[in-house]
Write an enzyme that holds these catalytic residues in place. Structure first.
Site, PDB file in Angstrom:
ATOM      1  N   THR A  56       5.177   9.090   2.909  1.00 15.21           N
ATOM      2  CA  THR A  56       5.440  10.432   3.422  1.00 15.21           C
ATOM      3  C   THR A  56       6.849  10.537   3.980  1.00 15.21           C
ATOM      4  OG1 THR A  56       3.088  10.597   3.984  1.00 15.21           O
ATOM      5  CG2 THR A  56       4.539  12.250   4.931  1.00 15.21           C
ATOM      6  N   TYR A 143      -0.222  -2.448   0.437  1.00 14.67           N
ATOM      7  CA  TYR A 143      -0.625  -1.124  -0.038  1.00 14.67           C
ATOM      8  C   TYR A 143      -1.048  -1.200  -1.496  1.00 14.67           C
ATOM      9  CZ  TYR A 143      -0.259   4.051  -0.133  1.00 14.67           C
ATOM     10  OH  TYR A 143      -0.509   5.400  -0.208  1.00 14.67           O
ATOM     11  N   LYS A 168      -4.233  -1.473   2.596  1.00 17.24           N
ATOM     12  CA  LYS A 168      -4.316  -0.019   2.570  1.00 17.24           C
ATOM     13  C   LYS A 168      -4.598   0.405   1.137  1.00 17.24           C
ATOM     14  CE  LYS A 168      -1.733   4.222   3.438  1.00 17.24           C
ATOM     15  NZ  LYS A 168      -0.420   4.813   3.747  1.00 17.24           N
TER      16      LYS A 168
END
Length: 317
Positions: A56, A143, A168
């Site tokens: 983000t 991730y 994640k």
């Protein structure tokens, strides 16, 4: 910070995990004053952790010196109240370099994103993340998404690696995640962490919570922290009535709007931050801005979401 304290702080969060956008000025350069304000507001609103310069936060678009400056600013604004986890990625050498920059800037941990471009086998992926973990004193969360998808056996090996504290998931394969959680629980008893990292993770968090993944990232927290907190507290309390009301009235419409454009998982969030009164600038290429109509629709979705916070469920009347 050693791995155990960070893992402990993340395992019992008091709020959503905050992934701030990176602010840019009118000339396109990083606006550290606006970025600091954004991070500060998030921490004061109740974020449990700050994940700086990750997806983000447009990690892909930041020069190394911009990355380090933003991580340092996030650390200073958090002021020890919550941990700051910085992104890292690209190839192994660059990922280790960015890890060093994050460590120098005072970060408490790393989110290791998928390697750039290549589609590697399990052996190569495992070596990549082990080398990152060995190159830094910072705890690492790996991730999973896109070109970095792991078998349960690989995650078991990651969990056995010193310095790697969690996974994640940005893939969304619940069957794979259930088998992964089960394999690690069986082979590596302990406190390995799992995060739901799908875009607008609230939309799937009821399902993730059921398979043993209690943590999740919240992009909505960037622009509507009260809504994100209300949903988080409903989950913590087992208040499915409130969770469903927010899912039906806010999160589903937001997700459907987000699906109208590529890159909207970042660009629409940034537009939301601007709508809420903080000028964080536009996204950098190759992302593009939402259309004017989509921004108007976003404003309406946000307005409806806040209206839901004042609505009592039928059972409480």
């Amino acid at each position: 910070m050693t791995p155990a304290p960070l893992a402990a702080r993340l395992s019992i969060p008091g709020g959503p995990l905050f992934f701030p956008v990176t602010a840019y000025g009118q000339d396109g350069s990083v606006d550290l004053d606006a970025y600091r304000a954004h991070v500060r507001r998030g921490v004061e609103a109740g974020a449990a952790a700050v994940f700086a310069c990750c997806g983000t936060g447009e990690f892909h678009a930041l020069a190394p010196e911009e990355f380090e400056a933003c991580v340092r600013a996030a650390v200073e604004e958090a002021a020890g109240r919550v941990p700051v986890v910085a992104g890292t990625g690209y190839g192994t050498s660059l990922a280790k370099w960015y890890a060093g920059l994050a460590e120098a800037a005072g970060a408490d941990g790393l989110l290791a994103m998928p390697p750039y471009l290549v589609v590697a086998g399990q052996e190569g992926l495992l070596r990549h993340y082990k080398e990152i973990a060995a190159a830094t004193a910072l705890p690492v969360v790996v991730y999973q998404r896109d070109n970095a998808v792991f078998t349960p056996d690989t995650v078991v090996e990651l969990a056995r690696t010193d310095g790697i504290i969690g996974l994640k998931d940005g893939l969304g394969d619940l069957d794979l995640m259930q088998r992964t959680v089960s394999a690690v629980r069986t082979e590596v008893p302990g406190d390995f962490l799992y995060f739901n990292g799908l875009p607008t993770a609230e939309q799937t968090q009821l399902a993730y919570r059921a398979i043993g993944v209690p943590l999740y990232s919240s992009a909505v927290f960037c622009f509507a922290p009260e809504i994100a907190l209300a949903f988080y507290r409903a989950l913590q309390a087992g208040d499915d009535t409130t969770a469903h009301r927010l899912l039906d009235g806010f999160y589903r419409p937001f997700v459907e709007l987000r699906a109208q454009g590529r890159g909207y998982a970042v660009a629409l969030v940034k537009a939301g931050v601007r709508l809420r009164g903080l000028d964080v600038g536009e996204v950098r290429p190759p992302l593009h801005e939402p259309t004017e109509d989509h921004v108007k629709q976003l404003a309406q979705v946000i307005e409806r979401g806040y209206a839901l916070l004042d609505k009592e469920p039928e059972e409480a009347k």
